[in-house]
Motif scaffolding. Sequence first.
Motif, PDB file in Angstrom:
ATOM      1  N   ASN A   1      23.797  16.741  -3.545  1.00 14.43           N
ATOM      2  CA  ASN A   1      24.924  16.151  -4.278  1.00 14.43           C
ATOM      3  C   ASN A   1      24.607  14.754  -4.803  1.00 14.43           C
ATOM      4  O   ASN A   1      25.510  13.977  -5.098  1.00 14.43           O
ATOM      5  CB  ASN A   1      26.162  16.098  -3.376  1.00 14.43           C
ATOM      6  CG  ASN A   1      25.911  15.310  -2.096  1.00 14.43           C
ATOM      7  OD1 ASN A   1      24.768  15.003  -1.765  1.00 14.43           O
ATOM      8  ND2 ASN A   1      26.973  14.993  -1.385  1.00 14.43           N
ATOM      9  N   VAL A   2      23.318  14.412  -4.903  1.00 14.64           N
ATOM     10  CA  VAL A   2      22.903  13.099  -5.413  1.00 14.64           C
ATOM     11  C   VAL A   2      22.176  13.310  -6.744  1.00 14.64           C
ATOM     12  O   VAL A   2      21.159  14.011  -6.800  1.00 14.64           O
ATOM     13  CB  VAL A   2      21.977  12.375  -4.418  1.00 14.64           C
ATOM     14  CG1 VAL A   2      21.518  11.044  -4.990  1.00 14.64           C
ATOM     15  CG2 VAL A   2      22.700  12.164  -3.088  1.00 14.64           C
ATOM     16  N   SER A   3      22.699  12.707  -7.797  1.00 15.49           N
ATOM     17  CA  SER A   3      22.119  12.868  -9.138  1.00 15.49           C
ATOM     18  C   SER A   3      21.107  11.760  -9.400  1.00 15.49           C
ATOM     19  O   SER A   3      21.482  10.628  -9.708  1.00 15.49           O
ATOM     20  CB  SER A   3      23.228  12.840 -10.193  1.00 15.49           C
ATOM     21  OG  SER A   3      24.144  13.895  -9.988  1.00 15.49           O
ATOM     22  N   SER A   4      19.830  12.073  -9.244  1.00 15.52           N
ATOM     23  CA  SER A   4      18.771  11.108  -9.504  1.00 15.52           C
ATOM     24  C   SER A   4      17.491  11.867  -9.800  1.00 15.52           C
ATOM     25  O   SER A   4      16.884  12.452  -8.903  1.00 15.52           O
ATOM     26  CB  SER A   4      18.549  10.173  -8.308  1.00 15.52           C
ATOM     27  OG  SER A   4      17.379   9.400  -8.491  1.00 15.52           O
ATOM     28  N   GLU A   5      17.090  11.863 -11.062  1.00 13.59           N
ATOM     29  CA  GLU A   5      15.881  12.588 -11.448  1.00 13.59           C
ATOM     30  C   GLU A   5      14.656  12.036 -10.736  1.00 13.59           C
ATOM     31  O   GLU A   5      13.816  12.790 -10.232  1.00 13.59           O
ATOM     32  CB  GLU A   5      15.711  12.489 -12.962  1.00 13.59           C
ATOM     33  CG  GLU A   5      14.491  13.254 -13.482  1.00 13.59           C
ATOM     34  CD  GLU A   5      14.353  13.147 -14.987  1.00 13.59           C
ATOM     35  OE1 GLU A   5      13.230  13.339 -15.487  1.00 13.59           O
ATOM     36  OE2 GLU A   5      15.371  12.878 -15.648  1.00 13.59           O
ATOM     37  N   SER A   6      14.530  10.711 -10.641  1.00 12.51           N
ATOM     38  CA  SER A   6      13.340  10.129 -10.023  1.00 12.51           C
ATOM     39  C   SER A   6      13.310  10.381  -8.526  1.00 12.51           C
ATOM     40  O   SER A   6      12.252  10.622  -7.944  1.00 12.51           O
ATOM     41  CB  SER A   6      13.296   8.622 -10.303  1.00 12.51           C
ATOM     42  OG  SER A   6      14.376   7.952  -9.672  1.00 12.51           O
ATOM     43  N   LEU A   7      14.465  10.356  -7.876  1.00 12.99           N
ATOM     44  CA  LEU A   7      14.518  10.611  -6.438  1.00 12.99           C
ATOM     45  C   LEU A   7      14.074  12.043  -6.130  1.00 12.99           C
ATOM     46  O   LEU A   7      13.274  12.295  -5.221  1.00 12.99           O
ATOM     47  CB  LEU A   7      15.941  10.371  -5.929  1.00 12.99           C
ATOM     48  CG  LEU A   7      16.125  10.079  -4.439  1.00 12.99           C
ATOM     49  CD1 LEU A   7      15.380   8.817  -4.036  1.00 12.99           C
ATOM     50  CD2 LEU A   7      17.612   9.918  -4.136  1.00 12.99           C
ATOM     51  N   HIS A   8      14.576  12.982  -6.909  1.00 20.06           N
ATOM     52  CA  HIS A   8      14.224  14.387  -6.678  1.00 20.06           C
ATOM     53  C   HIS A   8      12.795  14.687  -7.131  1.00 20.06           C
ATOM     54  O   HIS A   8      12.186  15.641  -6.643  1.00 20.06           O
ATOM     55  CB  HIS A   8      15.220  15.301  -7.403  1.00 20.06           C
ATOM     56  CG  HIS A   8      16.562  15.368  -6.730  1.00 20.06           C
ATOM     57  ND1 HIS A   8      16.813  16.147  -5.633  1.00 20.06           N
ATOM     58  CD2 HIS A   8      17.714  14.708  -6.994  1.00 20.06           C
ATOM     59  CE1 HIS A   8      18.062  15.993  -5.246  1.00 20.06           C
ATOM     60  NE2 HIS A   8      18.647  15.113  -6.055  1.00 20.06           N
ATOM     61  N   ARG A   9      12.255  13.856  -8.018  1.00 19.09           N
ATOM     62  CA  ARG A   9      10.875  14.059  -8.470  1.00 19.09           C
ATOM     63  C   ARG A   9       9.869  13.422  -7.513  1.00 19.09           C
ATOM     64  O   ARG A   9       8.841  14.018  -7.186  1.00 19.09           O
ATOM     65  CB  ARG A   9      10.704  13.461  -9.872  1.00 19.09           C
ATOM     66  CG  ARG A   9       9.298  13.631 -10.443  1.00 19.09           C
ATOM     67  CD  ARG A   9       9.121  12.830 -11.728  1.00 19.09           C
ATOM     68  NE  ARG A   9       9.246  11.391 -11.480  1.00 19.09           N
ATOM     69  CZ  ARG A   9      10.122  10.606 -12.087  1.00 19.09           C
ATOM     70  NH1 ARG A   9      10.980  11.098 -12.978  1.00 19.09           N
ATOM     71  NH2 ARG A   9      10.182   9.312 -11.809  1.00 19.09           N
ATOM     72  N   ASP A  10      10.178  12.207  -7.000  1.00 17.21           N
ATOM     73  CA  ASP A  10       9.184  11.438  -6.253  1.00 17.21           C
ATOM     74  C   ASP A  10       9.324  11.543  -4.738  1.00 17.21           C
ATOM     75  O   ASP A  10       8.326  11.500  -4.022  1.00 17.21           O
ATOM     76  CB  ASP A  10       9.288   9.949  -6.641  1.00 17.21           C
ATOM     77  CG  ASP A  10       9.050   9.731  -8.138  1.00 17.21           C
ATOM     78  OD1 ASP A  10       8.341  10.550  -8.737  1.00 17.21           O
ATOM     79  OD2 ASP A  10       9.594   8.746  -8.667  1.00 17.21           O
ATOM     80  N   ALA A  11      10.553  11.655  -4.234  1.00 18.37           N
ATOM     81  CA  ALA A  11      10.756  11.577  -2.779  1.00 18.37           C
ATOM     82  C   ALA A  11      11.081  12.914  -2.134  1.00 18.37           C
ATOM     83  O   ALA A  11      10.618  13.214  -1.031  1.00 18.37           O
ATOM     84  CB  ALA A  11      11.875  10.568  -2.473  1.00 18.37           C
ATOM     85  N   VAL A  12      11.878  13.730  -2.810  1.00 21.87           N
ATOM     86  CA  VAL A  12      12.360  14.964  -2.185  1.00 21.87           C
ATOM     87  C   VAL A  12      11.247  15.990  -1.944  1.00 21.87           C
ATOM     88  O   VAL A  12      11.225  16.643  -0.888  1.00 21.87           O
ATOM     89  CB  VAL A  12      13.506  15.567  -3.026  1.00 21.87           C
ATOM     90  CG1 VAL A  12      13.849  16.979  -2.546  1.00 21.87           C
ATOM     91  CG2 VAL A  12      14.736  14.665  -2.942  1.00 21.87           C
ATOM     92  N   PRO A  13      10.294  16.188  -2.883  1.00 16.52           N
ATOM     93  CA  PRO A  13       9.261  17.211  -2.631  1.00 16.52           C
ATOM     94  C   PRO A  13       8.475  17.002  -1.342  1.00 16.52           C
ATOM     95  O   PRO A  13       8.122  17.969  -0.659  1.00 16.52           O
ATOM     96  CB  PRO A  13       8.348  17.093  -3.862  1.00 16.52           C
ATOM     97  CG  PRO A  13       9.237  16.575  -4.938  1.00 16.52           C
ATOM     98  CD  PRO A  13      10.168  15.622  -4.251  1.00 16.52           C
TER      99      PRO A  13
END
Length: 895
Positions: free
Chosen positions: A127-139
Motif C-alpha cells: 500500500n506504499v506508492s513509490s517506484e524507487s522503493l519498489h525498484r531498489d529496496a523491495v526486491p
Amino acid sequence: MRVEYRVLGPLEVLLDGSPVAVPAGRCRVLLATLLLRANEFVSTAEIVERLWDGTPPNLDRAGKTVHMIVTRLRQALGSANCVRTGTGGYAAVVEPGQLDLLRFRAHLNAGEHAEATALWRGPVLANVSSESLHRDAVPALAEERLTALEHRIGADLARGLAAELVPELRVLTTQHPLREVFWAQLMLALHRGGQQADALAVFGEVTVLLEDQLGVQPGRELRDAQQQVLAGEVPGRAVVRHQVPRQLPTALPHFVGRESELDRLDAGRPIAVIHGSGGVGKTSLAVQWAHRVAPRFPDGQLYADLRGFDPTGAPVNPTSAVRDFLLALGVPADEIPLDTEEMLGRYRSLLSRRRVLVLLDNVRDLAQVRPLLPGGTRSLAVITSRNRLQGLVSEGAFALDVLEPGESMALFAGRVGADRVAAEPSSAARLVQLCAGLPLALAVVAARAMLDQHPLGMLVEELEVAALDALDTDDPLTSVRAVFSWTFGCLSPAAARLFVLLGLHPGPDVTEPAATSLLGASSLEALDELVRYSLINCQYDRYRLHDLMRSYAAEEAAARLTPVERSAARQRIFDHLLHSALAAVAKSDPLRQPITTPPAAPGAVVLEFSTTTDADRWFTSERAVFGSAVAAAGEAGFDGHVWRTVWAIRHFLLATGRWREGERLQRLAIAAAERSGDLEGQCRARRGLVSFLVPEQEFAEAEDQLRAAVALDSLRGDRIGLSNDLRGLAFLLGRQGKYTDALEPLARALDVATESGDQIEIASVAASLGFVHNELGSHAEAVVWAVRARDLFLELVPDERDTVVASNRDTLGSIYRALGRHADAEANYLRSAELQGALSYRHYQADTLVRLADLKREQGSFDAARGHYLAALEIYDDLGFAKADDVRELLALLG
C-alpha cells in the motif's frame, strides 16, 4: 502501551492492537524508507530521492517539504511515533520486537525458518506508492523471503513431510519458474508421497522450461533430485516418525482490539473456551492468537470446523474428526483402530507426547468436543462455541462480547481507510452504530463501502431504510440480518441468484464447479462479487458461508425460488457430485463394474481426471461435502442420487479406512433404494455395506446382507451382479478362515460369470479361485486359475494398473514359491510391488517386498533378501506401521 510496525506486507502501525492510520502518499513512503533501515539515520538527500522518485524540486524547497511531511507523520502516529531527528537526516527508532522485519531476520539467524516465513502477510509495502522503493529496496527483501522459504521447505522435507508440501510448491514454481530449488523440492515431495511418475514429469517440465527461457540444462540440484527419484532414495526420511500438520486458517488482515482476551489466552491453560453469539468474532480471535503462538507448538497445529450450528443440521461427528486428526499426525489409515475408544486413546496418547495446538471451531456441545480434547499437558486446545459449555472448564472460559464503539470504528477504518472516515466522521459513526458492534456486520458494511465508493452518508441512508424495522430492537442478530439484506440488494442479478442458490447447497463449502452447477451458468464472476462484498469467504479455492449467512441464504431461497427452481438446482448440484465421483472412481478403480446411471442434467458440471492421484485428491477435498450431500439428497427425495453417490465414493472410503462413515452412508443408500423400489440400488448398497462390516468383523450381518443381495440379483436376472455377490460371500468366508466353504459360492460365481460372458467378472472369479486354492494348499490348481486371471487381466488392462491385477500378481508369486518355481515367484512379486507402488498402495507393496525377501532368504541370497527387507522397512517406517519391528527382527537374524 504496545506498538508494532509491519512492512512484510502492507505498511501497518498498530497501537495496542488497533491500527493507526498512516496518511497515504509521501507520509507512507517516508515511514517505509525509515523502517526498512530501522535504527539507522537516513540522510535528507536520500529521503528526498525516495519521496520524489528521483525527480525532486530544488533542494531548499525539498528540504522544507520533508520537514512538513515529518511533522504530519509524527502527528498521525501520535503515541506510536518512532521518527527521530538527527544531523542531516531522520531515523525510525524501534525495539527489536516492534518491527516484523527485525523479527524476521532474528528468526533467520536462529535457523527458525518456519517462524520467519510466517511473518509475511503479502507483497512488501503493497500500500506504499513509490517506484524507487519498489525498484531498489523491495526486491532484496523478496529474495530474503524466497531463501527462507527454500530453507523452511528443505527442513520440512528432512522431517518427513511430503504430500502436504506439494500444493505450496506448485504455487511457488508457478510464481518463480526459474528458481530451480523449488522445482527440485517439488520433485522430492512428490516422490516421497508415492508419486514417482509425477516427480519425473516435473523434471521433464522444468527441463523444457529452462531450455526455452534460458537455453540451459537443469542444474546440479535438479539432477540430484532426479537421481534420487530414479534410485528410490529418500535421504533423511527415517529421522522422523510423524508428520507436522499446519492446518490453521489464514488470519484476518485487519484485527483490532481483544487485548484482554488475548492476554487470557496467553495464560496458557490446557483448555480455553471462547463462547459468544454468532458473528461476534470468536473464530477470528482464536485464529489470530493461534498464529501468534504457533512457534510454541513445534509438533503442529490441528484445526477442525465442527459445524455445531450449521443450518444444514449436520454437525461433524467427533469420531470422524479424530480420524482426520490421526491421519494429519501421520498415522496410516490401516493403523487407525476400528474401535472408537481405542481410536480416541491413540489420539490422546499421541498428543500427550507432542506439543500440538488444537483449534476446535464452532462446537455444538460437550458431547461433541470431549473426545477431541488432547491428553496430557504438553498440547493445548482452544474451543469456540455459541454454547457456554458449562462443566467443561471454568478458569479457561470467557464470553466474547460485541466490539466497543472505538474498536468497531478502528475495524471499519482499517478496512475503508482513515481518510474516508475523517472526511465523514458522523456518517462513519452511524454506519458503525448500525452494525451493533458485530464484526461480521462491520466486515460486510465495510466491503460495501469500499466497492461502491459512494459517500458514506448515502450508504447510511440506504441502510437505515433497509434496517428500519431492526432499529427498534437491541438484538444485534436482527440488525445483522438487515445488514445482509441491504448488501444483498446491491448485488448484480447473477451474484444475487447465486447467493440464494447457495442456501440450497448441503455444505460445508463449495467449489467453483459446484457453484456453476447450482447456477446453471458460469459462476466465477458471481463468486468474486460475493467475496468482494464479504458475503462469502474464499480459502484454497473453496468458498464458505458463515453459518449466519448460510441461514440467511436458506431463508432467501425458500422465499424467492419456486419449488421447480429449487428442485432443478438441487438436481444439478447432486448430478455434479455424482457424475464427477463416477469419473473419479473410474480412474481409481477401472475394473469395477459400472452401474445404471441417468445422464447429468444440463448445466451440471462433470469433472474429468487425468490421473489416479487427481481423483483421490478430489475425493479427499470433497469428503465432508459428500456426507452432507447424501443426507440432503435423501431428504429432498433424490433417492437414486443417494445410493449411486454412495456406490461411487465407496472405494475412497475403503482406501482411507473410514469404516463407520461408510457403514452409515451405505445404510442411507439401502433405505433410499428401498423407498424408491430400486432393486439394483438395493443390491449395490447391500453389497457395499458388507465392505464396511467385514473390517469390523460383523460377519453375521454381512452374510445376511450378501444373501439378500444374491436373492435380489437372482430375481433381477443380473448375472454380473450375482457373480459379484457370490465372490463377496466367498471373501467373507475366507476372512473367517473357512476357505473350503468358500469354494462352493466361487464355483457358482464362475458358472454365472461364464453365462454372462463378462471378461472382467470371469477374470475376477479366476483370481479369487487362485487365491483360495493357494490358501488350501492346492497349488497346482491355484496356478491354473491365477494364470488364467493374469492373462485375462492383461487383455483388459494392458498396463496392469489396477489393484485386483496387482493382488493377483502377488498371489502368483506365493503360488510359484510354494511350487519351487523361484524365478517365476520373484518376477511376479517384483511386478506386484511395482504396481502397488505406482497405485499408491504402499503398505501392500511393503507386504509383497517382505514375501520376496523371505523367498530370497530361503534361497540363501542374503544380500538380496536384506535389500528387499530394507525397502519394506523404509515404507513401514514412513507409514508408521508396527510391522516395521518384525522386519527389524528379520534383518537382525540375517546379521
